[in-house]
Scaffold this motif. Structure first.
Motif, PDB file in Angstrom:
ATOM      1  N   GLN A  25       1.082  -1.057   0.050  1.00 19.68           N
ATOM      2  CA  GLN A  25      -0.141  -0.095  -0.078  1.00 19.68           C
ATOM      3  C   GLN A  25       0.921   1.020   0.067  1.00 19.68           C
ATOM      4  O   GLN A  25       1.671   1.345   0.860  1.00 19.68           O
ATOM      5  CB  GLN A  25      -0.923   0.162   1.263  1.00 19.68           C
ATOM      6  CG  GLN A  25      -1.974   0.831   1.194  1.00 19.68           C
ATOM      7  CD  GLN A  25      -3.202   0.595   2.423  1.00 19.68           C
ATOM      8  OE1 GLN A  25      -3.432   1.921   2.868  1.00 19.68           O
ATOM      9  NE2 GLN A  25      -3.190  -0.406   2.880  1.00 19.68           N
ATOM     10  N   SER A  44      -3.819   0.520  -3.004  1.00 21.59           N
ATOM     11  CA  SER A  44      -3.866  -0.918  -1.928  1.00 21.59           C
ATOM     12  C   SER A  44      -3.782  -2.045  -2.921  1.00 21.59           C
ATOM     13  O   SER A  44      -4.928  -2.312  -3.615  1.00 21.59           O
ATOM     14  CB  SER A  44      -4.852  -0.841  -0.882  1.00 21.59           C
ATOM     15  OG  SER A  44      -4.618  -2.317  -0.482  1.00 21.59           O
ATOM     16  N   ASP A  46      -3.737  -5.125  -1.908  1.00 23.72           N
ATOM     17  CA  ASP A  46      -4.401  -6.090  -1.149  1.00 23.72           C
ATOM     18  C   ASP A  46      -5.968  -6.079  -1.391  1.00 23.72           C
ATOM     19  O   ASP A  46      -6.586  -6.781  -1.838  1.00 23.72           O
ATOM     20  CB  ASP A  46      -4.109  -6.338   0.070  1.00 23.72           C
ATOM     21  CG  ASP A  46      -2.660  -6.762   0.532  1.00 23.72           C
ATOM     22  OD1 ASP A  46      -2.092  -7.273  -0.308  1.00 23.72           O
ATOM     23  OD2 ASP A  46      -2.186  -6.411   1.725  1.00 23.72           O
ATOM     24  N   SER A  47      -6.367  -4.847  -1.277  1.00 23.28           N
ATOM     25  CA  SER A  47      -7.859  -4.580  -1.252  1.00 23.28           C
ATOM     26  C   SER A  47      -8.210  -4.040  -2.621  1.00 23.28           C
ATOM     27  O   SER A  47      -9.518  -4.087  -2.793  1.00 23.28           O
ATOM     28  CB  SER A  47      -8.317  -3.552  -0.463  1.00 23.28           C
ATOM     29  OG  SER A  47      -7.704  -2.249  -0.547  1.00 23.28           O
ATOM     30  N   ARG A  48      -7.442  -3.765  -3.433  1.00 26.58           N
ATOM     31  CA  ARG A  48      -7.643  -3.332  -4.789  1.00 26.58           C
ATOM     32  C   ARG A  48      -8.604  -2.177  -4.952  1.00 26.58           C
ATOM     33  O   ARG A  48      -9.644  -2.005  -5.616  1.00 26.58           O
ATOM     34  CB  ARG A  48      -8.450  -4.323  -5.677  1.00 26.58           C
ATOM     35  CG  ARG A  48      -7.491  -5.617  -5.763  1.00 26.58           C
ATOM     36  CD  ARG A  48      -7.403  -6.502  -7.017  1.00 26.58           C
ATOM     37  NE  ARG A  48      -6.796  -7.517  -7.369  1.00 26.58           N
ATOM     38  CZ  ARG A  48      -5.351  -7.939  -7.247  1.00 26.58           C
ATOM     39  NH1 ARG A  48      -4.689  -6.625  -7.116  1.00 26.58           N
ATOM     40  NH2 ARG A  48      -4.998  -9.133  -7.400  1.00 26.58           N
ATOM     41  N   GLN A  49      -8.168  -1.223  -4.214  1.00 29.04           N
ATOM     42  CA  GLN A  49      -8.552   0.008  -3.721  1.00 29.04           C
ATOM     43  C   GLN A  49      -7.878   1.308  -3.764  1.00 29.04           C
ATOM     44  O   GLN A  49      -6.642   1.177  -3.325  1.00 29.04           O
ATOM     45  CB  GLN A  49      -9.553  -0.198  -2.519  1.00 29.04           C
ATOM     46  CG  GLN A  49     -10.562  -0.915  -2.210  1.00 29.04           C
ATOM     47  CD  GLN A  49     -11.157  -0.994  -1.092  1.00 29.04           C
ATOM     48  OE1 GLN A  49     -10.607  -0.646   0.057  1.00 29.04           O
ATOM     49  NE2 GLN A  49     -12.433  -1.272  -0.861  1.00 29.04           N
ATOM     50  N   THR A  65     -13.360   4.808  -0.157  1.00 25.77           N
ATOM     51  CA  THR A  65     -12.677   3.961  -0.712  1.00 25.77           C
ATOM     52  C   THR A  65     -13.150   4.053  -2.237  1.00 25.77           C
ATOM     53  O   THR A  65     -14.348   4.610  -2.550  1.00 25.77           O
ATOM     54  CB  THR A  65     -12.518   2.566  -0.376  1.00 25.77           C
ATOM     55  OG1 THR A  65     -14.102   1.933  -0.439  1.00 25.77           O
ATOM     56  CG2 THR A  65     -12.159   2.319   0.974  1.00 25.77           C
ATOM     57  N   ALA A  67     -13.082   1.227  -5.651  1.00 22.88           N
ATOM     58  CA  ALA A  67     -12.797   0.044  -6.134  1.00 22.88           C
ATOM     59  C   ALA A  67     -11.952  -0.022  -7.305  1.00 22.88           C
ATOM     60  O   ALA A  67     -12.486   0.819  -8.310  1.00 22.88           O
ATOM     61  CB  ALA A  67     -13.644  -1.014  -6.252  1.00 22.88           C
TER      62      ALA A  67
END
Length: 133
Positions: A25, A44, A46-49, A65, A67
């Motif tokens: 991130q 990020s 990991d969260s694809r955000q 956030t 996406a």
């Protein structure tokens, strides 16, 4: 976190843009008033955000956030425009988030941040541009 100090009046525009790639991130820190009080926008893996948030004490608070598709081998252009209490976040030159905070967001330090992800915490920054009026 790597910081720079700027003297910006509350009504002035502060525009911070960076080109980065991350396997964790990474992004931009602003309104930095110490290790336990600042705001941030990160990309990020990991969260694809895209994450807009703030740090208060030991807590990482997410304020918004967006996406998106994220790949660790791709360069992304991440930016934040600040004026008064308004924050606009851009990803690849398109505005993806906006937030009005309860305080002025241009009176602290600004800089870059890299955080650990599940795979690693490596973030590389190819360029950084800071502009103000």
């Amino acid at each position: 976190i790597d910081l720079m100090t700027l003297d910006i009046t509350p009504g002035s525009l502060l525009d911070v843009q960076t080109t980065l790639r991350t396997s964790g991130q990474g992004g931009i820190v602003f309104d930095y008033h110490g290790a336990e009080y600042y705001k941030f926008v990160t990309l990020s893996l990991d969260s694809r955000q895209v994450i807009l948030g703030h740090r208060q004490g030991a807590q990482w608070v997410v304020d918004g956030t967006f996406a998106t598709t994220v790949s660790s081998g791709t360069d992304y252009r991440l930016g934040v425009q600040l004026r008064g209490s308004l924050v606009n976040v851009q990803l690849n030159n398109a505005t993806v988030l906006a937030k009005v905070f309860n305080d002025v967001v241009t009176d602290g330090d600004v800089g870059l941040i890299s955080r650990l992800g599940t795979a690693s915490g490596l973030t590389s920054f190819d360029s950084v541009r800071v502009r103000t009026d």
